[in-house]
Design an enzyme around this catalytic site. Structure first.
Site, mmCIF file in Angstrom:
data_model
loop_
_atom_site.group_PDB
_atom_site.id
_atom_site.type_symbol
_atom_site.label_atom_id
_atom_site.label_comp_id
_atom_site.label_asym_id
_atom_site.label_seq_id
_atom_site.Cartn_x
_atom_site.Cartn_y
_atom_site.Cartn_z
ATOM 1 N N ASN A 10 0.865 -1.188 0.000
ATOM 2 C CA ASN A 10 0.000 0.000 0.000
ATOM 3 C C ASN A 10 0.900 1.235 0.000
ATOM 4 O OD1 ASN A 10 -1.836 2.027 0.465
ATOM 5 N ND2 ASN A 10 -2.282 1.430 2.589
ATOM 6 N N LYS A 12 0.126 4.310 -0.359
ATOM 7 C CA LYS A 12 -0.493 5.534 0.172
ATOM 8 C C LYS A 12 -0.206 6.687 -0.793
ATOM 9 C CE LYS A 12 -0.168 3.450 4.673
ATOM 10 N NZ LYS A 12 -0.125 3.576 6.117
ATOM 11 N N HIS A 96 -9.637 1.635 4.683
ATOM 12 C CA HIS A 96 -8.365 1.799 5.394
ATOM 13 C C HIS A 96 -8.574 2.770 6.564
ATOM 14 C CE1 HIS A 96 -4.256 2.857 6.337
ATOM 15 N NE2 HIS A 96 -3.910 1.727 5.748
ATOM 16 N N GLU A 98 -6.893 5.114 7.661
ATOM 17 C CA GLU A 98 -6.631 6.527 7.346
ATOM 18 C C GLU A 98 -7.841 7.154 6.670
ATOM 19 O OE1 GLU A 98 -2.959 5.748 5.335
ATOM 20 O OE2 GLU A 98 -2.068 5.216 7.260
ATOM 21 N N GLU A 168 -5.976 -4.596 10.532
ATOM 22 C CA GLU A 168 -4.914 -3.611 10.755
ATOM 23 C C GLU A 168 -5.200 -2.830 12.031
ATOM 24 O OE1 GLU A 168 -2.747 -2.500 6.925
ATOM 25 O OE2 GLU A 168 -4.513 -1.229 7.024
ATOM 26 N N GLY A 174 2.143 2.363 10.817
ATOM 27 C CA GLY A 174 3.126 3.439 10.676
ATOM 28 C C GLY A 174 3.804 3.817 11.977
ATOM 29 N N SER A 214 2.966 -2.065 10.442
ATOM 30 C CA SER A 214 4.409 -2.170 10.674
ATOM 31 C C SER A 214 4.999 -3.543 10.317
ATOM 32 C CB SER A 214 4.750 -1.798 12.115
ATOM 33 O OG SER A 214 4.388 -0.442 12.363
HETATM 34 P P1 PGA Z 1 2.587 0.376 7.706
HETATM 35 O O1 PGA Z 1 1.153 0.629 7.032
HETATM 36 O O2 PGA Z 1 3.098 -0.941 7.173
HETATM 37 O O3 PGA Z 1 3.430 1.541 7.289
HETATM 38 O O4 PGA Z 1 2.364 0.300 9.174
HETATM 39 C C1 PGA Z 1 0.247 -0.412 6.841
HETATM 40 C C2 PGA Z 1 -1.020 0.116 6.215
HETATM 41 O O5 PGA Z 1 -1.405 1.256 6.509
HETATM 42 O O6 PGA Z 1 -1.663 -0.566 5.396
#
Ligand code: PGA
Length: 253
Positions: A10, A12, A96, A98, A168, A174, A214
């Site tokens: 992903n 982003k 997601h 976010e 998630e 992140g 992560s």
């Molecule tokens: P990350 O993000 O691996 O940077 O923690 C995962 C995601 O948001 O799908």
């Protein structure tokens, strides 16, 4: 049981078109023909076509990061499932955290988006997971149940290959703080039981539930060692072809 692992990068809001082309060329070269896990990359909308052109004829699939549920019309700024199919997407991420946090996406919206994707024969990757506060309050299971039911109920999924759930935990995204394999497994077993009720036992057995938050080359193997972790949705560590490749190789069950 035949849940081939799935690894999705992903991106982003990262990578220009030239950066996308570079990355996809490198990935194609490094992975070769037989990779083991199923692999997809999810670039921003503006890079989808360029990625599709480079990845054409390879086993690497393309995913979008979002979709709007209407088939067309006066929805400034939105993209339909048909448009994503046309550009070569196989998967699309919906819900997601976010998007839930910054764009107020609800379970109802997630459900409508997933339904629109299924209608166009695209595979939704439905994301869900609790926040740190919810986990600390002991509400993780209740939150996950509400999001799973709200996001998935009523979806016309005939083949378990055609829907992916991504657990998630928001506190792991992140932050560098991965859920322990046991924490992820505990919730993912719970999600699989919900899938049994929403769809059927055979469907629940075959449907992929992947983990995100992560994920890196150092922790992919221990996560994948868990019986109900069928792959990963990778953010930060998917932006470099080298670490993404290491994750893909580490995901072989
Ligand atoms: P990350 O993000 O691996 O940077 O923690 C995962 C995601 O948001 O799908």
């Amino acid at each position: 049981m035949s849940r081939t692992p799935l690894i999705v990068g992903n991106w982003k809001m990262h990578k220009t078109i030239p950066e996308t082309v570079d990355f996809c060329l490198r990935l194609k070269e490094e992975l070769g023909a037989a990779v083991g896990p199923r692999v997809a990359v999810a670039p921003p909308f503006t890079s989808l076509l360029a990625a599709a052109q480079v990845l054409k004829g390879t086993s690497i699939s393309l995913s979008a990061q979002d979709v709007f549920w209407a088939e067309g019309g006066a929805y400034t700024g939105e993209i339909s499932a048909k448009m994503l199919a046309e550009v070569g997407c196989r998967f699309t991420i919906v819900g997601h955290s976010e998007r839930r946090q910054y764009f107020h996406e609800t379970d109802e919206a997630v459900n409508k988006k997933a339904a629109a994707l299924i209608k166009e024969k695209l595979i939704p990757i439905v994301c869900l997971g609790e926040t740190l506060a919810q986990r600390q309050e002991g509400a993780a299971f209740a939150v996950v149940e509400k999001q799973t039911r709200g996001g998935l109920e009523g979806l016309a999924v005939k083949d378990p290959e055609n829907l992916v759930i991504a657990y998630e935990p928001v506190w792991a995204i992140g932050t560098g703080q991965t859920a322990t394999p046991e924490q992820a497994q505990e919730i993912q077993v719970f999600i699989r039981k919900l899938l049994e009720k929403i769809f059927s036992s055979p469907m629940a057995r075959e449907m992929r539930i992947i983990y995100g938050g992560s994920v890196k080359p150092e922790n992919i193997s221990e996560l994948m060692a868990m019986a109900d972790i069928d792959g990963a949705l990778v953010g930060g560590a998917s932006l470099q072809a080298d670490s993404f490749r290491q994750i893909i190789h580490g995901a072989i069950k």
